[in-house]
Design a protein around this motif. Structure first.
Motif: not given
Length: 733
Positions: A68-69, A121-122, A144-150
């Motif tokens: 999802p993230n 987020h590493s 693809e990188l995962t995490g909240n972009p904000m």
């Protein structure tokens, strides 16, 4: 209840101040540290499961490991000398991509950051070759990188990945470009960082300067900001903590909106108290500051409570919305406003009780008779020419409301000024050689409903049908899941995936082709950005038809209870409705017609309705409550209106300016939607304060007289003396 709270706060002010200081600082620190763990950046996740694109997201997560993230990116790789790629270049690019996949990108962090507050987020990026442009000018990689972009930490991780990738490919004489959601966000944030900081500092300076000019006191200028910051921090921390404990995910824009709302209304409420407090001290020079604070807080507290409950009621109606982004935003703002209300009834009166007359030091206005000012002259003009002012106000608002003619709603995600960023330049370079949708494809997900395995041959008819749809530039080969129970077919539309043309393509021809040509024994769903926003459009249209009338009914009910009248609430609701129409019309003129945007942002009508109607009603409540108080005294109704305007207009004017500047600061934010909300809400507040509450509503009250309060009109006895007070003075400084 209200008077009990204010009385306790003024009896034990230091205890109240100490308690708020501890809670405010602690909750503020925790809220700031945990905010990005409580927010959901994916708009599609807020759609109900019944929508087609939401079902597609579920298939992508269950069968293709999409998180999802997840933040999909497209990396363009080309020769540094501009020559076409050779077969050796392609192999070298793929080898470099494979090497990057095996490397872990470490998140930059300070040694002083507490580990339990900072999310690491590493990660190792997922990279796969996508395609080579037909003219062999470049090769595209999917990342693809995962995490909240904000999250600033996630943005730092992307910057580290970008620089590392550039260096690796540069060693092979290759240049790179990056585009996609996270790249857009980071590039726009970097481009707008300086301007946003300048605007934020300027906003604070303007607010302080306004207070200094009005009260001639540094303390009266700074203490409201300090108090509101403490209460706002506690409110934001409460909302974020509640979201984490309950598992509810907030929209990424919610914390910023909460902050702006609380600064605006918090300073408004403090100003209402300050103006009445100064009036009380002038009228009763023998009264102590603590006694004056108790009396003022008890009297104004009722109006503040009703004003806050109006906002709470309006935003609580969003809980009935089907679109999750609205359903979460409403209760979040409602909870934060309730915390601000509690602070307005406790911390603010406690500060007044402690400071007393020192609040207005070094001004000597409390000891001298003040001259007639603009507010007094405005009140006298309204009393003399109410019909003229009503007609002029309605004409102005009506002219602005006419701007809604031809209004369109835009569901795009582009950032204002984004065309000047490196990410936008990369997207434009890709679009020159490949269909525009290559960097953000529309995906058709097919699942087996009869238990049989799927094959590319079985789905060949569907692929061919999709390729023949006008507007589809290219169809990628079918990708099967590991268990062969699901398949993904990516489409690359020729139109901008964030534009209306792509949404019309997906919601019409593409979904029609999928319904007609999917194999028997299968289910198919269309996903991707264009599909998500097409479904959001449907959800928002349904929600507007429910939320508008429910919110209006609740606000009207609160007005009925506060004003104890049937006619006055109707007058106030009609005025704020006209103000809403005027604001939306003016925003359409500015953004759609003047700036050339595709239309107003899809969230603007609903958010604007709630902010302008709810916050604008605050000022109407303040002026209406004072008009009724003055009409309880003997004398002509028009004279009562003039007195009410004279005493209340300065508070409304200054509160309106502060709130408008607070929201106006959003206009400097990177996002187009946030800019529109900031501009439109700031304009709506100015119209509510200066046109509706200071002119239109008092003019209507002057025309209707005490009939405004029908069926329980004030009937002061002719011989009843007015409450003991000093000769009336006009506050100008």
């Amino acid at each position: 209840m209200i008077r009990a709270l204010t009385a306790f706060a003024t009896r034990s002010p230091w205890k109240v101040i100490a308690l708020w200081a501890v809670l405010g600082i602690a909750l503020s620190v925790l809220g700031q540290a945990l905010v990005f763990r409580a927010t959901q950046p994916s708009t599609g996740e807020f759609l109900p499961a019944s929508y087609d694109s939401a079902a597609a997201l579920k298939v992508a997560e269950e069968h293709f490991g999409v998180k999802p993230n997840a933040n999909p990116l497209t990396v363009l790789v080309a020769r540094a000398d501009g020559a076409p790629l050779t077969a050796d270049d392609e192999r070298r690019i793929d080898a470099e991509a494979a090497k990057l996949t095996r490397q872990r990108i470490a998140m930059p962090r300070s040694k002083d950051d507490p580990a339990f507050l900072v999310q690491d987020h590493s990660q190792s990026p997922r990279i796969s070759p996508a395609m080579t442009a037909p003219d062999r000018s470049s090769r595209l990689l999917s990342v693809e990188l995962t995490g909240n972009p904000m999250d600033p930490g996630m943005q730092d991780l992307y910057r580290a990945f970008r620089e590392h990738s550039r260096a690796e490919f540069a060693e092979a004489d290759l240049r790179t470009g990056f585009t996609g959601g996270l790249a857009d966000t980071v590039d726009t944030t970097d481009a707008e960082e300086t301007r946003s900081t300048i605007v934020g500092v300027a906003m604070l300076m303007v607010i302080v300067l306004l207070h200094v000019l009005v009260f001639r006191s540094v303390m009266a200028a700074l203490l409201p900001l300090i108090a509101v910051t403490i209460i706002g921090g506690a409110a934001a921390g409460t909302v974020i903590g509640t979201a984490l404990l309950t598992g509810i995910e907030l929209d990424a824009s919610t914390p910023q909106l909460i902050s702006v709302v609380l600064v605006g209304i918090g300073i408004d409420y403090f100003l209402f108290l300050l103006f009445r407090f100064r009036e009380q001290l002038r009228s009763h020079p023998e009264q102590s500051g603590r006694a004056a604070a108790a009396e003022v807080a008890g009297r104004v507290g009722t109006a503040i409570t009703c004003a806050a409950l109006t906002i709470v009621a309006a935003f609580s109606t969003l809980a009935v919305a089907t679109f999750g982004q609205f359903r979460v935003l409403g209760p979040a703002i409602a909870v934060s406003v309730l915390v601000m209300l509690l602070g307005s009834l406790t911390l603010m009166p406690a500060i007044l009780a402690v400071t007393g007359r020192k609040m207005f030091w070094p001004s000597r206005a409390l000891k001298r008779r003040t001259r007639e000012g603009v507010a007094a002259r405005t009140g006298e003009l309204i009393a003399r020419r109410p019909l003229t002012l009503v007609l002029a106000s309605v004409a102005l608002l009506g002219a602005l409301a006419a701007g809604m003619i031809g209004m369109r709603v835009d569901y795009g995600q582009s950032s204002a000024g984004g065309e000047r960023t490196a990410s936008a330049a990369t997207a434009a370079e890709i679009a020159r050689a490949l269909p525009a949708g290559v960097s953000d494809p529309t995906s058709v997900f097919v699942t087996s409903s009869d238990g049989s395995a799927l094959t590319a041959e079985r789905l060949g008819g569907l692929s061919r049908a999709l390729a023949s749809v006008g507007g589809v530039g290219q169809v990628a080969p079918t990708v099967l899941s590991e268990d062969a129970r699901a398949a993904r077919i990516d489409l690359f539309p020729t139109a901008d995936p964030h534009g209306q043309e792509a949404r019309d393509l997906v919601s019409g021809p593409v979904r029609d082709a999928v319904a007609a040509h999917r194999p028997d024994g299968t289910e198919a769903h269309v996903g991707g950005t264009a599909a998500i926003f097409s479904d959001i459009a449907s959800a928002v249209d349904k929600d507007l038809k429910v939320v508008f009338p429910v919110a209006a009914a609740l606000i009207a009910l609160i007005l009925f209870l506060l004003l104890r009248s049937l006619l006055a609430p109707v007058v106030l609701m009609l005025s704020v409705g006209l103000g809403f129409a005027a604001t939306l019309g003016a925003s359409t003129l500015v953004f759609q017609h003047a700036a050339g945007r595709p239309g107003v942002d899809f969230s603007l009508p609903l958010v604007l309705f709630l902010f302008v109607v709810a916050l604008g009603t605050d000022y109407n409540i303040l002026i209406a409550d004072r008009i009724r108080e003055e009409m309880d005294r003997p004398g002509p109704a028009r004279a009562a209106v003039a007195r009410a305007v004279r005493h209340t207009a300065p508070a409304i004017a200054n509160a309106g300016l502060v709130l408008a500047f607070s929201f106006g600061s959003l206009a400097a934010s990177p996002g187009s939607a946030t800019q529109q909300i900031g501009f439109a809400t700031g304009l709506g507040i100015l119209l509510s304060a200066f046109v509706l509450s200071i002119v239109l509503v008092p003019a209507l009250a002057a025309l209707l007289g005490r009939y405004l309060w029908w069926p329980l009109r004030p009937r002061p006895a002719a011989g009843r003396p007015a409450a003991r007070r000093a000769p009336e003075r006009v506050t100008t400084g």
